[in-house]
Design a protein around this motif. Sequence first.
Motif, PDB file in Angstrom:
ATOM      1  N   ASP A 194     -11.152  20.289 -14.761  1.00  0.00           N
ATOM      2  CA  ASP A 194     -11.660  18.945 -14.466  1.00  0.00           C
ATOM      3  C   ASP A 194     -10.531  17.925 -14.632  1.00  0.00           C
ATOM      4  O   ASP A 194      -9.640  18.110 -15.454  1.00  0.00           O
ATOM      5  CB  ASP A 194     -12.821  18.618 -15.419  1.00  0.00           C
ATOM      6  N   PRO A 195     -10.561  16.816 -13.886  1.00  0.00           N
ATOM      7  CA  PRO A 195     -11.599  16.499 -12.910  1.00  0.00           C
ATOM      8  C   PRO A 195     -11.272  17.027 -11.508  1.00  0.00           C
ATOM      9  O   PRO A 195     -10.111  17.129 -11.125  1.00  0.00           O
ATOM     10  CB  PRO A 195     -11.606  14.974 -12.921  1.00  0.00           C
ATOM     11  N   VAL A 196     -12.314  17.357 -10.751  1.00  0.00           N
ATOM     12  CA  VAL A 196     -12.222  17.661  -9.326  1.00  0.00           C
ATOM     13  C   VAL A 196     -13.070  16.636  -8.600  1.00  0.00           C
ATOM     14  O   VAL A 196     -14.191  16.343  -9.018  1.00  0.00           O
ATOM     15  CB  VAL A 196     -12.723  19.082  -9.014  1.00  0.00           C
ATOM     16  N   GLU A 197     -12.540  16.081  -7.525  1.00  0.00           N
ATOM     17  CA  GLU A 197     -13.301  15.095  -6.758  1.00  0.00           C
ATOM     18  C   GLU A 197     -13.255  15.444  -5.281  1.00  0.00           C
ATOM     19  O   GLU A 197     -12.383  16.191  -4.829  1.00  0.00           O
ATOM     20  CB  GLU A 197     -12.739  13.694  -6.987  1.00  0.00           C
ATOM     21  N   VAL A 198     -14.217  14.916  -4.543  1.00  0.00           N
ATOM     22  CA  VAL A 198     -14.248  15.086  -3.090  1.00  0.00           C
ATOM     23  C   VAL A 198     -13.410  13.983  -2.473  1.00  0.00           C
ATOM     24  O   VAL A 198     -13.690  12.797  -2.657  1.00  0.00           O
ATOM     25  CB  VAL A 198     -15.688  15.029  -2.551  1.00  0.00           C
ATOM     26  N   ALA A 199     -12.361  14.381  -1.747  1.00  0.00           N
ATOM     27  CA  ALA A 199     -11.482  13.402  -1.119  1.00  0.00           C
ATOM     28  C   ALA A 199     -11.950  13.040   0.282  1.00  0.00           C
ATOM     29  O   ALA A 199     -11.758  11.904   0.734  1.00  0.00           O
ATOM     30  CB  ALA A 199     -10.058  13.942  -1.069  1.00  0.00           C
ATOM     31  N   ALA A 200     -12.552  14.005   0.997  1.00  0.00           N
ATOM     32  CA  ALA A 200     -13.002  13.760   2.373  1.00  0.00           C
ATOM     33  C   ALA A 200     -13.976  14.846   2.778  1.00  0.00           C
ATOM     34  O   ALA A 200     -13.967  15.944   2.207  1.00  0.00           O
ATOM     35  CB  ALA A 200     -11.816  13.733   3.331  1.00  0.00           C
ATOM     36  N   ALA A 201     -14.808  14.546   3.763  1.00  0.00           N
ATOM     37  CA  ALA A 201     -15.753  15.537   4.273  1.00  0.00           C
ATOM     38  C   ALA A 201     -16.142  15.189   5.699  1.00  0.00           C
ATOM     39  O   ALA A 201     -16.364  14.017   6.027  1.00  0.00           O
ATOM     40  CB  ALA A 201     -17.000  15.602   3.401  1.00  0.00           C
ATOM     41  N   VAL A 202     -16.193  16.223   6.542  1.00  0.00           N
ATOM     42  CA  VAL A 202     -16.661  16.090   7.926  1.00  0.00           C
ATOM     43  C   VAL A 202     -17.665  17.195   8.170  1.00  0.00           C
ATOM     44  O   VAL A 202     -17.417  18.362   7.827  1.00  0.00           O
ATOM     45  CB  VAL A 202     -15.493  16.211   8.930  1.00  0.00           C
ATOM     46  N   VAL A 218     -14.543  20.222   3.941  1.00  0.00           N
ATOM     47  CA  VAL A 218     -14.508  19.394   2.732  1.00  0.00           C
ATOM     48  C   VAL A 218     -13.143  19.532   2.083  1.00  0.00           C
ATOM     49  O   VAL A 218     -12.633  20.649   1.926  1.00  0.00           O
ATOM     50  CB  VAL A 218     -15.602  19.824   1.720  1.00  0.00           C
ATOM     51  N   THR A 219     -12.540  18.412   1.724  1.00  0.00           N
ATOM     52  CA  THR A 219     -11.283  18.422   0.987  1.00  0.00           C
ATOM     53  C   THR A 219     -11.540  17.988  -0.447  1.00  0.00           C
ATOM     54  O   THR A 219     -12.085  16.902  -0.688  1.00  0.00           O
ATOM     55  CB  THR A 219     -10.238  17.494   1.629  1.00  0.00           C
ATOM     56  N   LEU A 220     -11.170  18.853  -1.367  1.00  0.00           N
ATOM     57  CA  LEU A 220     -11.290  18.578  -2.789  1.00  0.00           C
ATOM     58  C   LEU A 220      -9.906  18.236  -3.340  1.00  0.00           C
ATOM     59  O   LEU A 220      -8.886  18.750  -2.854  1.00  0.00           O
ATOM     60  CB  LEU A 220     -11.850  19.791  -3.525  1.00  0.00           C
ATOM     61  N   ARG A 221      -9.897  17.411  -4.387  1.00  0.00           N
ATOM     62  CA  ARG A 221      -8.622  16.988  -4.949  1.00  0.00           C
ATOM     63  C   ARG A 221      -8.708  16.971  -6.464  1.00  0.00           C
ATOM     64  O   ARG A 221      -9.728  16.598  -7.043  1.00  0.00           O
ATOM     65  CB  ARG A 221      -8.261  15.595  -4.421  1.00  0.00           C
ATOM     66  N   SER A 222      -7.625  17.406  -7.100  1.00  0.00           N
ATOM     67  CA  SER A 222      -7.495  17.289  -8.552  1.00  0.00           C
ATOM     68  C   SER A 222      -6.071  16.848  -8.828  1.00  0.00           C
ATOM     69  O   SER A 222      -5.127  17.639  -8.696  1.00  0.00           O
ATOM     70  CB  SER A 222      -7.778  18.627  -9.236  1.00  0.00           C
ATOM     71  N   GLY A 223      -5.903  15.577  -9.161  1.00  0.00           N
ATOM     72  CA  GLY A 223      -4.563  15.032  -9.232  1.00  0.00           C
ATOM     73  C   GLY A 223      -3.933  15.096  -7.853  1.00  0.00           C
ATOM     74  O   GLY A 223      -4.520  14.679  -6.863  1.00  0.00           O
ATOM     75  N   GLY A 224      -2.751  15.698  -7.753  1.00  0.00           N
ATOM     76  CA  GLY A 224      -2.101  15.840  -6.461  1.00  0.00           C
ATOM     77  C   GLY A 224      -2.409  17.143  -5.767  1.00  0.00           C
ATOM     78  O   GLY A 224      -1.932  17.385  -4.653  1.00  0.00           O
TER      79      GLY A 224
END
Length: 328
Positions: A194-202, A218-224
């Motif tokens: 953690d943390p993991v966040e949703v950066a984008a979704a189509v 879906v693009t997930l992001r954690s830091g870089g």
Amino acid sequence: MGTMRVAVIGASHWHLDLYLPTLLELPDVAVVGVSDVDARVAGELGERLGCAWSDSHERLLDTTSPDFVLALGEHAEMPREAGLLLDRRIPFAMEKPCGTDAGQVRALADRAAAEGAFAAVPFVWRQSELLTVMRERFADADIAHLSFRWIAGTPARYTDSGCGWMLDPARSGGGCTINLSVHMIDLARVLFGDPVEVAAAVMANTAHGLDVEDYSLVTLRSGGRTFHVETGYLLPARHSTFDMRFSVKARSHYLIATGLRDVEVVGPDGAVEHLRVHTTNVPHYPVFVRDVLRRARAGEPPIASLTDMAAAMDLVQEAYRMGGINRG
């Protein structure tokens, strides 16, 4: 220890065959009952297995007193099923997603945690040969980027298997995002922490024009670090057949998985290692079944719990929001 008495509820779910052969082959396990809201399905299965059956989960649980329950069925019915099992303090494993929206699953997870209940979820990639290969060659912290394309068969496979409810978002919670992408969303939490966040979704339903999405990116992001998760109901094929390519960039390695068994690992010196390992989820359900029953017997926590399912569902719901679909 004696024989573990196992019951299956919601037995018309198309995933039953991923679990049942292992349950039947284990010498210290007895399938004592099955239930489903469809009495025909429950009756035919009960007769075939020579065990009790019912079209009422409550009645089956009360008459068979199982030591453990495999809970399947419609996604919309899963919160009620989990409530029955928590009320009776029966250890259980429940198919993902355990509900149709994040709020339902979070409420179940909070209750299970507060009561110290054994409530497992089969996020089987956590026990996969692919993950083992990755961790033998590089640390989770070394991973910079992942891209998983995992395209399954068309929606016709759900109607053909008697699970047409999967195409009704009120009963399933959605399409390929909640059904397929959720595995990789959980894997992102495992690999990134953690943390993991949703950066984008189509998302789209243009391939079949149904009420659930048949394509999701879906693009997930954690830091870089990033994880692209692409799924769909697009391949004209039966269950457990996939168009897939998984790519992983670690600090000094690059891994490519294609098809059901083919993995290449490019090492720091550019040498390519060719491996034959299971890459998809299907072969790992027997591993899950054996492990989850052992853990329940031993009083150990499951590999993945309702708490993990709730965290994944939070991300699924955010992906739906970003993809322009309201899911609770």
